[in-house]
Scaffold this motif. Structure first.
Motif, PDB file in Angstrom:
ATOM      1  N   THR A   1     -66.066 -13.857  34.277  1.00 53.12           N
ATOM      2  CA  THR A   1     -66.758 -13.378  35.476  1.00 53.12           C
ATOM      3  C   THR A   1     -67.467 -14.535  36.169  1.00 53.12           C
ATOM      4  N   GLU A   2     -68.118 -15.385  35.389  1.00 58.01           N
ATOM      5  CA  GLU A   2     -68.776 -16.561  35.967  1.00 58.01           C
ATOM      6  C   GLU A   2     -67.750 -17.499  36.604  1.00 58.01           C
ATOM      7  N   ARG A   3     -66.578 -17.563  36.011  1.00 55.24           N
ATOM      8  CA  ARG A   3     -65.517 -18.397  36.585  1.00 55.24           C
ATOM      9  C   ARG A   3     -65.071 -17.854  37.940  1.00 55.24           C
ATOM     10  N   LEU A   4     -64.948 -16.551  38.049  1.00 55.27           N
ATOM     11  CA  LEU A   4     -64.586 -15.949  39.338  1.00 55.27           C
ATOM     12  C   LEU A   4     -65.661 -16.227  40.392  1.00 55.27           C
ATOM     13  N   ARG A   5     -66.918 -16.184  39.979  1.00 55.53           N
ATOM     14  CA  ARG A   5     -68.002 -16.525  40.906  1.00 55.53           C
ATOM     15  C   ARG A   5     -67.884 -17.974  41.355  1.00 55.53           C
TER      16      ARG A   5
ATOM     17  N   ALA B   1     -56.611 -20.431  45.941  1.00 53.28           N
ATOM     18  CA  ALA B   1     -57.301 -19.250  45.422  1.00 53.28           C
ATOM     19  C   ALA B   1     -56.401 -18.333  44.600  1.00 53.28           C
ATOM     20  N   ALA B   2     -55.208 -18.044  45.087  1.00 49.14           N
ATOM     21  CA  ALA B   2     -54.336 -17.121  44.354  1.00 49.14           C
ATOM     22  C   ALA B   2     -54.007 -17.660  42.963  1.00 49.14           C
ATOM     23  N   GLY B   3     -53.706 -18.934  42.856  1.00 49.19           N
ATOM     24  CA  GLY B   3     -53.411 -19.529  41.553  1.00 49.19           C
ATOM     25  C   GLY B   3     -54.606 -19.492  40.622  1.00 49.19           C
ATOM     26  N   TRP B   4     -55.784 -19.815  41.174  1.00 50.62           N
ATOM     27  CA  TRP B   4     -57.000 -19.789  40.360  1.00 50.62           C
ATOM     28  C   TRP B   4     -57.266 -18.394  39.815  1.00 50.62           C
ATOM     29  N   ILE B   5     -57.186 -17.407  40.704  1.00 51.86           N
ATOM     30  CA  ILE B   5     -57.471 -16.025  40.303  1.00 51.86           C
ATOM     31  C   ILE B   5     -56.418 -15.521  39.325  1.00 51.86           C
TER      32      ILE B   5
ATOM     33  N   ALA C   1     -57.083 -14.051  35.630  1.00 52.26           N
ATOM     34  CA  ALA C   1     -56.560 -12.734  35.263  1.00 52.26           C
ATOM     35  C   ALA C   1     -55.689 -12.822  34.006  1.00 52.26           C
ATOM     36  N   ALA C   2     -54.879 -13.870  33.906  1.00 51.44           N
ATOM     37  CA  ALA C   2     -54.043 -14.048  32.715  1.00 51.44           C
ATOM     38  C   ALA C   2     -54.914 -14.251  31.475  1.00 51.44           C
TER      39      ALA C   2
ATOM     40  N   TRP D   1     -55.184 -11.867  28.174  1.00 47.81           N
ATOM     41  CA  TRP D   1     -55.089 -12.412  26.819  1.00 47.81           C
ATOM     42  C   TRP D   1     -56.289 -11.991  25.976  1.00 47.81           C
ATOM     43  N   VAL D   2     -57.485 -12.059  26.563  1.00 48.22           N
ATOM     44  CA  VAL D   2     -58.717 -11.666  25.855  1.00 48.22           C
ATOM     45  C   VAL D   2     -58.604 -10.196  25.424  1.00 48.22           C
TER      46      VAL D   2
END
Length: 155
Positions: free
Chosen positions: A108-112, A137-141, A145-146, A150-151
């Protein structure tokens, strides 16, 4: 700049403790890349994170964002001082957290962080009318998400 196996010129210079040239990046072997990542895991102290799931999420952030920014994501998820250095207080706070929730909070912090990167830098180096960070942005997100998938599967 030049990268191979996800290793940047700056990262290789830090690892080898000397300036490197683009050709050295291009000539990087898989064996040397493994040595680099083993060094980074130990030198950043991410290898000391006791839970494998949390360790993987944090290490991926360190590889992608740099040592201090990646570690700050963990520290913000823990609610400890976010100085970008894994020290005794950071390590002491980890066992108090449920690992899957901690990994999710770090993501979540990474998305922020992505939001700040996208909105805070509107540079358009390739002059195509789209800010560079918006293009990424799309690649980062998708990467975040991947990792979240996995988590959840590892839980």
């Amino acid at each position: 700049g030049a990268t191979k196996f996800g290793i940047t010129q700056d990262g290789l210079e830090e690892f080898q403790r000397r300036p490197v040239h683009r050709e050295e990046i291009r000539g990087l072997t898989l064996e040397r890349a493994r040595e680099f990542y083993a060094w980074l895991l130990a030198d950043s102290r991410v290898g000391e994170v006791p839970n494998a799931i949390v360790r993987e999420v944090v290490f991926d952030a360190v590889v992608n964002h740099g040592r201090r920014p990646g570690i700050r994501l963990l520290q913000r998820a823990l609610g400890v001082r976010d100085d970008g250095v894994i020290g005794l207080k950071t390590l002491a706070a980890i066992p108090e957290q449920e690992p899957i929730r901690l990994a999710a909070r770090a993501l979540t912090e990474r998305l922020r962080l992505y939001g700040r990167l996208i909105s805070g830098n509107l540079t358009d180096a390739d002059r195509d009318g789209i800010p560079d960070n918006t293009e990424f942005a799309a690649g980062w997100i998708n990467r975040a998400a991947a990792l979240m998938d996995w988590v959840q599967q590892a839980a």
